[in-house]
Write a protein that holds these residues in place. Sequence first.
Motif, short mmCIF file in Angstrom:
data_model
loop_
_atom_site.label_atom_id
_atom_site.label_comp_id
_atom_site.label_asym_id
_atom_site.label_seq_id
_atom_site.Cartn_x
_atom_site.Cartn_y
_atom_site.Cartn_z
N SER A 226 81.14 -0.56 -44.29
CA SER A 226 81.73 0.74 -44.60
C SER A 226 80.69 1.85 -44.60
CB SER A 226 82.42 0.69 -45.96
OG SER A 226 81.48 0.41 -46.97
N ALA A 227 79.43 1.46 -44.41
CA ALA A 227 78.37 2.46 -44.45
C ALA A 227 78.04 2.98 -43.06
CB ALA A 227 77.11 1.86 -45.08
N GLY A 228 79.03 2.94 -42.17
CA GLY A 228 78.78 3.33 -40.79
C GLY A 228 78.32 4.76 -40.62
N ASN A 229 78.79 5.65 -41.50
CA ASN A 229 78.43 7.06 -41.38
C ASN A 229 77.12 7.40 -42.09
OD1 ASN A 229 80.78 7.59 -39.91
ND2 ASN A 229 81.98 7.87 -41.80
N LEU A 230 76.57 6.44 -42.82
CA LEU A 230 75.32 6.71 -43.53
C LEU A 230 74.15 6.60 -42.56
CD1 LEU A 230 75.89 4.67 -46.81
CD2 LEU A 230 76.21 7.12 -46.47
N SER A 231 73.09 7.26 -42.90
CA SER A 231 71.89 7.17 -42.08
C SER A 231 71.29 5.79 -42.20
CB SER A 231 70.88 8.22 -42.53
OG SER A 231 70.44 7.93 -43.85
N ALA A 232 70.48 5.41 -41.23
CA ALA A 232 69.83 4.10 -41.25
C ALA A 232 68.97 3.94 -42.49
CB ALA A 232 68.99 3.92 -39.99
N LYS A 233 68.32 5.03 -42.91
CA LYS A 233 67.47 4.96 -44.09
C LYS A 233 68.30 4.71 -45.33
CE LYS A 233 63.95 7.48 -46.67
NZ LYS A 233 63.13 8.73 -46.76
N ALA A 234 69.46 5.36 -45.44
CA ALA A 234 70.32 5.16 -46.61
C ALA A 234 70.85 3.73 -46.65
CB ALA A 234 71.47 6.16 -46.58
N VAL A 235 71.20 3.21 -45.49
CA VAL A 235 71.68 1.83 -45.43
C VAL A 235 70.59 0.87 -45.89
CG1 VAL A 235 72.45 -0.01 -43.89
CG2 VAL A 235 73.37 2.30 -43.64
N GLU A 236 69.37 1.12 -45.40
CA GLU A 236 68.26 0.25 -45.79
C GLU A 236 67.98 0.34 -47.28
OE1 GLU A 236 63.56 -0.61 -44.73
OE2 GLU A 236 64.58 1.15 -43.91
N GLU A 237 68.03 1.55 -47.84
CA GLU A 237 67.79 1.71 -49.27
C GLU A 237 68.85 1.00 -50.09
OE1 GLU A 237 65.25 2.92 -50.84
OE2 GLU A 237 64.22 3.39 -48.95
N ALA A 238 70.11 1.09 -49.66
CA ALA A 238 71.18 0.38 -50.36
C ALA A 238 70.98 -1.12 -50.28
CB ALA A 238 72.53 0.78 -49.77
N HIS A 239 70.55 -1.57 -49.11
CA HIS A 239 70.29 -3.00 -48.92
C HIS A 239 69.17 -3.48 -49.85
CE1 HIS A 239 69.71 -6.83 -47.06
NE2 HIS A 239 68.54 -6.50 -46.53
N LEU A 240 68.08 -2.72 -49.92
CA LEU A 240 66.96 -3.10 -50.77
C LEU A 240 67.34 -3.06 -52.24
CD1 LEU A 240 63.97 -1.35 -48.95
CD2 LEU A 240 64.67 -3.75 -48.85
N ALA A 241 68.17 -2.11 -52.62
CA ALA A 241 68.63 -2.03 -54.00
C ALA A 241 69.44 -3.27 -54.36
CB ALA A 241 69.45 -0.76 -54.22
N ALA A 242 70.26 -3.74 -53.40
CA ALA A 242 71.04 -4.95 -53.64
C ALA A 242 70.14 -6.17 -53.76
CB ALA A 242 72.05 -5.14 -52.51
N VAL A 243 69.11 -6.24 -52.92
CA VAL A 243 68.15 -7.34 -53.00
C VAL A 243 67.46 -7.35 -54.35
CG1 VAL A 243 65.98 -8.24 -52.08
CG2 VAL A 243 67.78 -7.49 -50.52
#
Length: 497
Positions: free
Chosen positions: A14-31
Amino acid sequence: MAQVDGEAPAPSESAGNLSAKAVEEAHLAAVRQEAEESLHAFVRHFWTVLEPGRRFVDNWHLRVLCRHLEAVTDGGITRLLINVPPGTMKSLTVAVFWPAWEWGPRGLPHLRTIGASYAERLAIRDNLRCRRLVGSEWYRRFWGERVVLSREQNAKHRFETTAGGFRLATSVGGLATGERGDRFVIDDPHNVRQTDSDAVRLGTLRWFEEVVPTRLNDLERSAIVVVMQRVHVEDVTGLILERDLGYEHLMLPMEFEAARRAVTCLGAADERREEGELLWPERFPRRSLDRLRKTLGSYAAAGQLQQRPVPRGGGLFKRHWFPVVDAVPAGCRWLRAWDLAASLPRPGRRVAWTAGVKVGRAPDGRFYVADVVRLQGGPLEVERALVNAAAQDGPGCAVSLPQDPGQAGKAQAAYLLRRLAGYRVSATPETGDKVTRATPVAAQAEAGNLLLLRGAWNEDFLEEVSAFPLGSTRDQVDALSRAFAGLLAGRPPQIFA
């Protein structure tokens, strides 16, 4: 990135409209969140920091290990004994990942951990791994504000945090006076090549008894974790179990044995169900294990792989000689024989046991062990056990007591005979050594003529008889030999009114 391929939480679709950096930050936060909530997740995500280029092979037993270590962190367990085979990630999980997880993900950088092994080089090896993990780019990115390594003390054998925590490496017997920790992790206290040396092994036991308990910051809250493979019946694990030192015992053999399923305060720990099911088939398949068993030999394989050490020179009885049945035939002639503890428990010596083994001889000539009473206690407790067992067995079951030589032995026998008035009781001295007395009953067991009635006592009984005559305890075998001899004599014991 410090994570295992396919293991870290994937970015949301669902994060298709987010920037690549935002997606990565969300991913790292989940990790980060997952690693802070679970030691097992921390191990998975940060495996490549310590083992770059090697695929992480997960298994259920790693989750079990981590769950018990988390219970130590939470204060639910303060004494933990882990018996697992070599090569199952015990050192990495317990001595490397866990201390780093407590400091950063759990926010406890003040904790002080002492790590010991039979060789200081092994303890230093794990110290260096832990320091490399804590100092890694990804660890510092997630928890660098919590864990800051001190510049004043950052050596391979000891490094500290600015919050007052440290990780100290030492050898068995080599801890300096004055050093105390919140965690004392003992990883393989025995050298496999030296376990047959009584002097070396007993020195390790003395260090464990006399030094380790005094090296804790808080006797109530600080924890001792022992992780090892079994190498001898009188190793550190044997001492812990024999003395009943209050450790939660997590025991995971290479091949599953239903009768020895590990159960701790966290519940049933072994997830296997099928007899002989392998612990980690992806890492240790059956064919590889068969080769390893041939290399190790039956003695070493029993201890290191199955966590069931049998001493060299032992083995008068074999475990598979004792089939377990759910009922005994009618018409058995019963006798309960006792082996009485010769001394009271004292500091620095092996704890003595009293055992009463009830054996019946069936009309077809076979023998059935129906019950075992076993206790450690003083004369009053032993007397009470004898009387209670006689009452439960009923007047149809004879009682056989040993009579030690000398006036004191005769007086004890006479007193116990009076206390058991109304039952068929005899007291006779032992003749011959323990092995000589046990040989006739061993011959019957090998012939398939000795069976066990299913009961909670079965496993302790089998452990002792399979280690006889060099096991740490022999009371049940002595009582079994006496009962067998009494039934074989074919004459009823003398009746005392």
